[in-house]
Design an enzyme around this catalytic site. Structure first.
Site, PDB file in Angstrom:
ATOM      1  N   ASP A   1      -5.045  -6.229   5.157  1.00 25.55           N
ATOM      2  CA  ASP A   1      -6.091  -7.072   5.742  1.00 25.55           C
ATOM      3  C   ASP A   1      -6.065  -8.480   5.142  1.00 25.55           C
ATOM      4  OD1 ASP A   1      -7.140  -5.101   7.421  1.00 25.55           O
ATOM      5  OD2 ASP A   1      -8.173  -4.172   5.729  1.00 25.55           O
TER       6      ASP A   1
ATOM      7  N   LYS B   1     -12.205  -2.714  18.541  1.00 21.64           N
ATOM      8  CA  LYS B   1     -10.817  -3.081  18.866  1.00 21.64           C
ATOM      9  C   LYS B   1     -10.450  -2.722  20.308  1.00 21.64           C
ATOM     10  CE  LYS B   1      -9.568  -2.719  13.997  1.00 21.64           C
ATOM     11  NZ  LYS B   1      -8.493  -2.896  13.028  1.00 21.64           N
TER      12      LYS B   1
ATOM     13  N   LYS C   1       8.689 -17.360  -9.819  1.00 19.71           N
ATOM     14  CA  LYS C   1       8.008 -16.212 -10.404  1.00 19.71           C
ATOM     15  C   LYS C   1       6.826 -16.662 -11.274  1.00 19.71           C
ATOM     16  CE  LYS C   1       8.833 -12.212 -13.265  1.00 19.71           C
ATOM     17  NZ  LYS C   1       9.693 -11.594 -14.257  1.00 19.71           N
TER      18      LYS C   1
ATOM     19  N   ASN D   1       0.847  -1.198   0.000  1.00 19.59           N
ATOM     20  CA  ASN D   1       0.000   0.000   0.000  1.00 19.59           C
ATOM     21  C   ASN D   1       0.881   1.247   0.000  1.00 19.59           C
ATOM     22  OD1 ASN D   1       0.487   0.801   2.866  1.00 19.59           O
ATOM     23  ND2 ASN D   1      -0.447  -1.206   3.211  1.00 19.59           N
TER      24      ASN D   1
ATOM     25  N   LYS E   1     -14.498   1.125  14.843  1.00 18.31           N
ATOM     26  CA  LYS E   1     -13.205   0.465  15.123  1.00 18.31           C
ATOM     27  C   LYS E   1     -12.767   0.699  16.556  1.00 18.31           C
ATOM     28  CE  LYS E   1     -11.821   0.748  10.399  1.00 18.31           C
ATOM     29  NZ  LYS E   1     -11.045   1.395   9.354  1.00 18.31           N
TER      30      LYS E   1
ATOM     31  N   PHE F   1      -5.349   3.763  14.237  1.00 15.94           N
ATOM     32  CA  PHE F   1      -5.514   4.752  13.168  1.00 15.94           C
ATOM     33  C   PHE F   1      -6.621   4.264  12.246  1.00 15.94           C
ATOM     34  CE2 PHE F   1      -2.205   8.060  12.927  1.00 15.94           C
ATOM     35  CZ  PHE F   1      -1.563   7.758  14.109  1.00 15.94           C
TER      36      PHE F   1
HETATM   37  O1  C5P Z   1      -9.711  -2.026  10.508  1.00 18.51           O
HETATM   38  P1  C5P Z   1      -8.653  -1.144   9.993  1.00 18.51           P
HETATM   39  O2  C5P Z   1      -7.601  -1.860   9.197  1.00 18.51           O
HETATM   40  O3  C5P Z   1      -9.096   0.062   9.256  1.00 18.51           O
HETATM   41  O4  C5P Z   1      -7.979  -0.588  11.347  1.00 18.51           O
HETATM   42  C1  C5P Z   1      -6.864   0.226  11.318  1.00 18.51           C
HETATM   43  C2  C5P Z   1      -6.096   0.072  12.579  1.00 18.51           C
HETATM   44  O5  C5P Z   1      -5.912  -1.301  12.909  1.00 18.51           O
HETATM   45  C3  C5P Z   1      -4.687   0.638  12.428  1.00 18.51           C
HETATM   46  O6  C5P Z   1      -4.301   1.164  13.662  1.00 18.51           O
HETATM   47  C4  C5P Z   1      -3.889  -0.599  12.009  1.00 18.51           C
HETATM   48  O7  C5P Z   1      -2.524  -0.458  12.357  1.00 18.51           O
HETATM   49  C5  C5P Z   1      -4.576  -1.700  12.770  1.00 18.51           C
HETATM   50  N1  C5P Z   1      -4.583  -2.989  12.071  1.00 18.51           N
HETATM   51  C6  C5P Z   1      -3.943  -4.074  12.624  1.00 18.51           C
HETATM   52  N2  C5P Z   1      -3.966  -5.295  11.987  1.00 18.51           N
HETATM   53  C7  C5P Z   1      -4.642  -5.443  10.826  1.00 18.51           C
HETATM   54  C8  C5P Z   1      -5.309  -4.357  10.248  1.00 18.51           C
HETATM   55  C9  C5P Z   1      -5.255  -3.122  10.898  1.00 18.51           C
HETATM   56  O8  C5P Z   1      -3.326  -3.953  13.670  1.00 18.51           O
HETATM   57  N3  C5P Z   1      -4.647  -6.623  10.213  1.00 18.51           N
END
Ligand code: C5P
Length: 405
Positions: free
Chosen positions: A286, A348, A296, A217, A344, A330
């Site tokens: 994700d 979380k 490859k 990303n 979130k 974030f």
């Molecule tokens: O759910 P989302 O990806 O938008 O959430 C963002 C937050 O969750 C960020 O703080 C990111 O670092 C954390 N995150 C994580 N593990 C993931 C996805 C996101 O710790 N697999």
């Protein structure tokens, strides 16, 4: 305020105060006086134009120090070199900062003692712009201010009101008491994270597809690195778990380099138990490719389908394990910022979440500025208008500090 000054909150601080040629230069006299009452040693540098407004003698008397007015004068106190004041400063402050001075500072010019010192100093710098409203609102001045903010200068917002030129609008120098209060509060929190362990994640993860390709990303790591740097400067022991990033390791920070979300999870869990706070600025993928090809992948005709599987949500897991730790997440969103951020925050189990709209050109990925909303667990919201990532890092740490037991 008088009481605060009596406590000498700036005791031992060496402050270099630049005065440029605006009508508000006279207010800088009171700024010097208050800084001294607060315990600071103040060295004044005046530009040529500033001397048309206030005399050098006034500043010499009020600061109790020699005043620098030119690059070429016989230097009495500062052992000649034009960078002596730059090295001596614990903090630099320019009051007032004219449009002309801001333009020179933004361009990196060094054609007098003040701009030279500014370019050479590594101390934090506060600028207090003051000028006619039209000059302040002129796009080129605004561009210079953004540029300076992005480089980490602290801008003291001008006040609105009746200006000396007869116009009513924005551009007034704030009252000296307010300027000095900002300096005091900045200095007060200088070591407020001493003895704390802060775990920061930064950058984007890379999820391999085959030996040469990955899914990634746009994250560069700038926000997380700015937080790590600011936390270390405030005395914290900082561990920075970082995805690939071109940024240098901030001084005093221990970096653990990772590539994938699963590697990041392992590194974060290893450091979690004794951490006081975790700030997850990383952009974690994700999903990852379900199968990583050993060789490859070769192209062929037609479509190519990639099957992805879920990565662990590290922050969610920390939210389950959390004991005393302050957890900060974030949320980079392009739509429904508030709704997603609040979702979130709850899901979380966070103390707060920093939400930014990454569809804006001047916020989010790969730029030095950011603007964000902080959604707190107790329902309050703090708005941070466009500012440098360094400044936003400071604001985030202020809130972490408040959440710490
Ligand atoms: O759910 P989302 O990806 O938008 O959430 C963002 C937050 O969750 C960020 O703080 C990111 O670092 C954390 N995150 C994580 N593990 C993931 C996805 C996101 O710790 N697999």
């Amino acid at each position: 305020m008088a009481d605060i000054l009596a406590q000498k909150p700036l005791d031992g601080k060496k402050i270099v105060l630049g005065v440029t040629g605006g009508i508000a230069a006279y207010k800088a006299v009171e700024v010097v006086s208050r800084l001294r009452k607060a315990g600071a040693e103040v060295h004044v540098i005046m530009t040529r134009a500033a001397q048309d407004f206030v005399t050098e003698l006034t500043f010499r008397e009020i600061s109790g120090q020699a005043v620098t007015t030119s690059m070429w004068e016989k230097v009495t106190q500062h052992k000649v070199e034009h960078i002596a004041l730059a090295n001596l400063a614990d903090l630099m402050l320019v009051v007032p900062a004219t449009a002309n001075f801001l333009a020179k500072a933004a361009a990196g010019l060094a054609d007098d003692m003040l701009t030279t010192t500014l370019l050479a100093t590594q101390a934090p710098v506060f600028l207090a712009p003051a000028m006619n409203t039209n000059m302040y609102e002129n796009p080129v001045t605004q561009k210079n201010l953004r540029e300076l903010a992005a480089r980490g200068f602290h801008l003291i917002e001008p006040a609105s009101g009746l200006l000396a030129c007869g116009v009513t609008g924005k551009g007034r120098l704030p009252e000296p008491v307010d300027i000095v209060a900002q300096v005091i509060s900045f200095c007060a929190k200088e070591r407020d994270l001493l003895g704390r362990k802060i775990l920061v994640t930064a950058g984007g993860t890379r999820e391999p597809l085959d030996p040469v390709r990955y899914l990634g990303n746009r994250s560069t790591g700038r926000m997380g690195y700015a937080i790590a740097q600011a936390a270390a400067a405030r005395g914290a022991k900082v561990v920075l778990v970082s995805g690939p990033s071109a940024l240098p390791v901030p001084s005093g920070v221990r970096r653990v380099s990772v590539e994938t979300a699963r590697e990041m999870r392992e590194a974060v869990l290893r450091e979690f138990d004794d951490a006081d706070a975790v700030i997850k600025a990383a952009a974690v993928a994700d999903y990852r490719p379900k199968n990583v090809a050993a060789n490859k992948i070769k192209k062929s005709e037609g479509e190519f389908t990639l099957v992805l599987e879920r990565n662990p949500d590290i922050l969610w897991e920390l939210g389950q394990k959390k004991r005393q730790q302050v957890l900060v997440g974030f949320a980079a969103e392009t739509t429904k910022l508030e709704e997603y951020a609040r979702g979130k925050l709850a899901k979380k189990n966070l103390d707060f979440i920093v939400a930014n709209d990454v569809s804006r050109a001047d916020a989010g990925f790969a730029v030095d500025t950011n603007c964000a909303k902080l959604f707190m667990r107790d329902g309050t919201v703090h708005d941070c208008p466009l500012t440098s990532k360094a400044e936003l890092a400071g604001i985030i740490l202020d809130h972490v500090r408040e959440c710490l037991p």
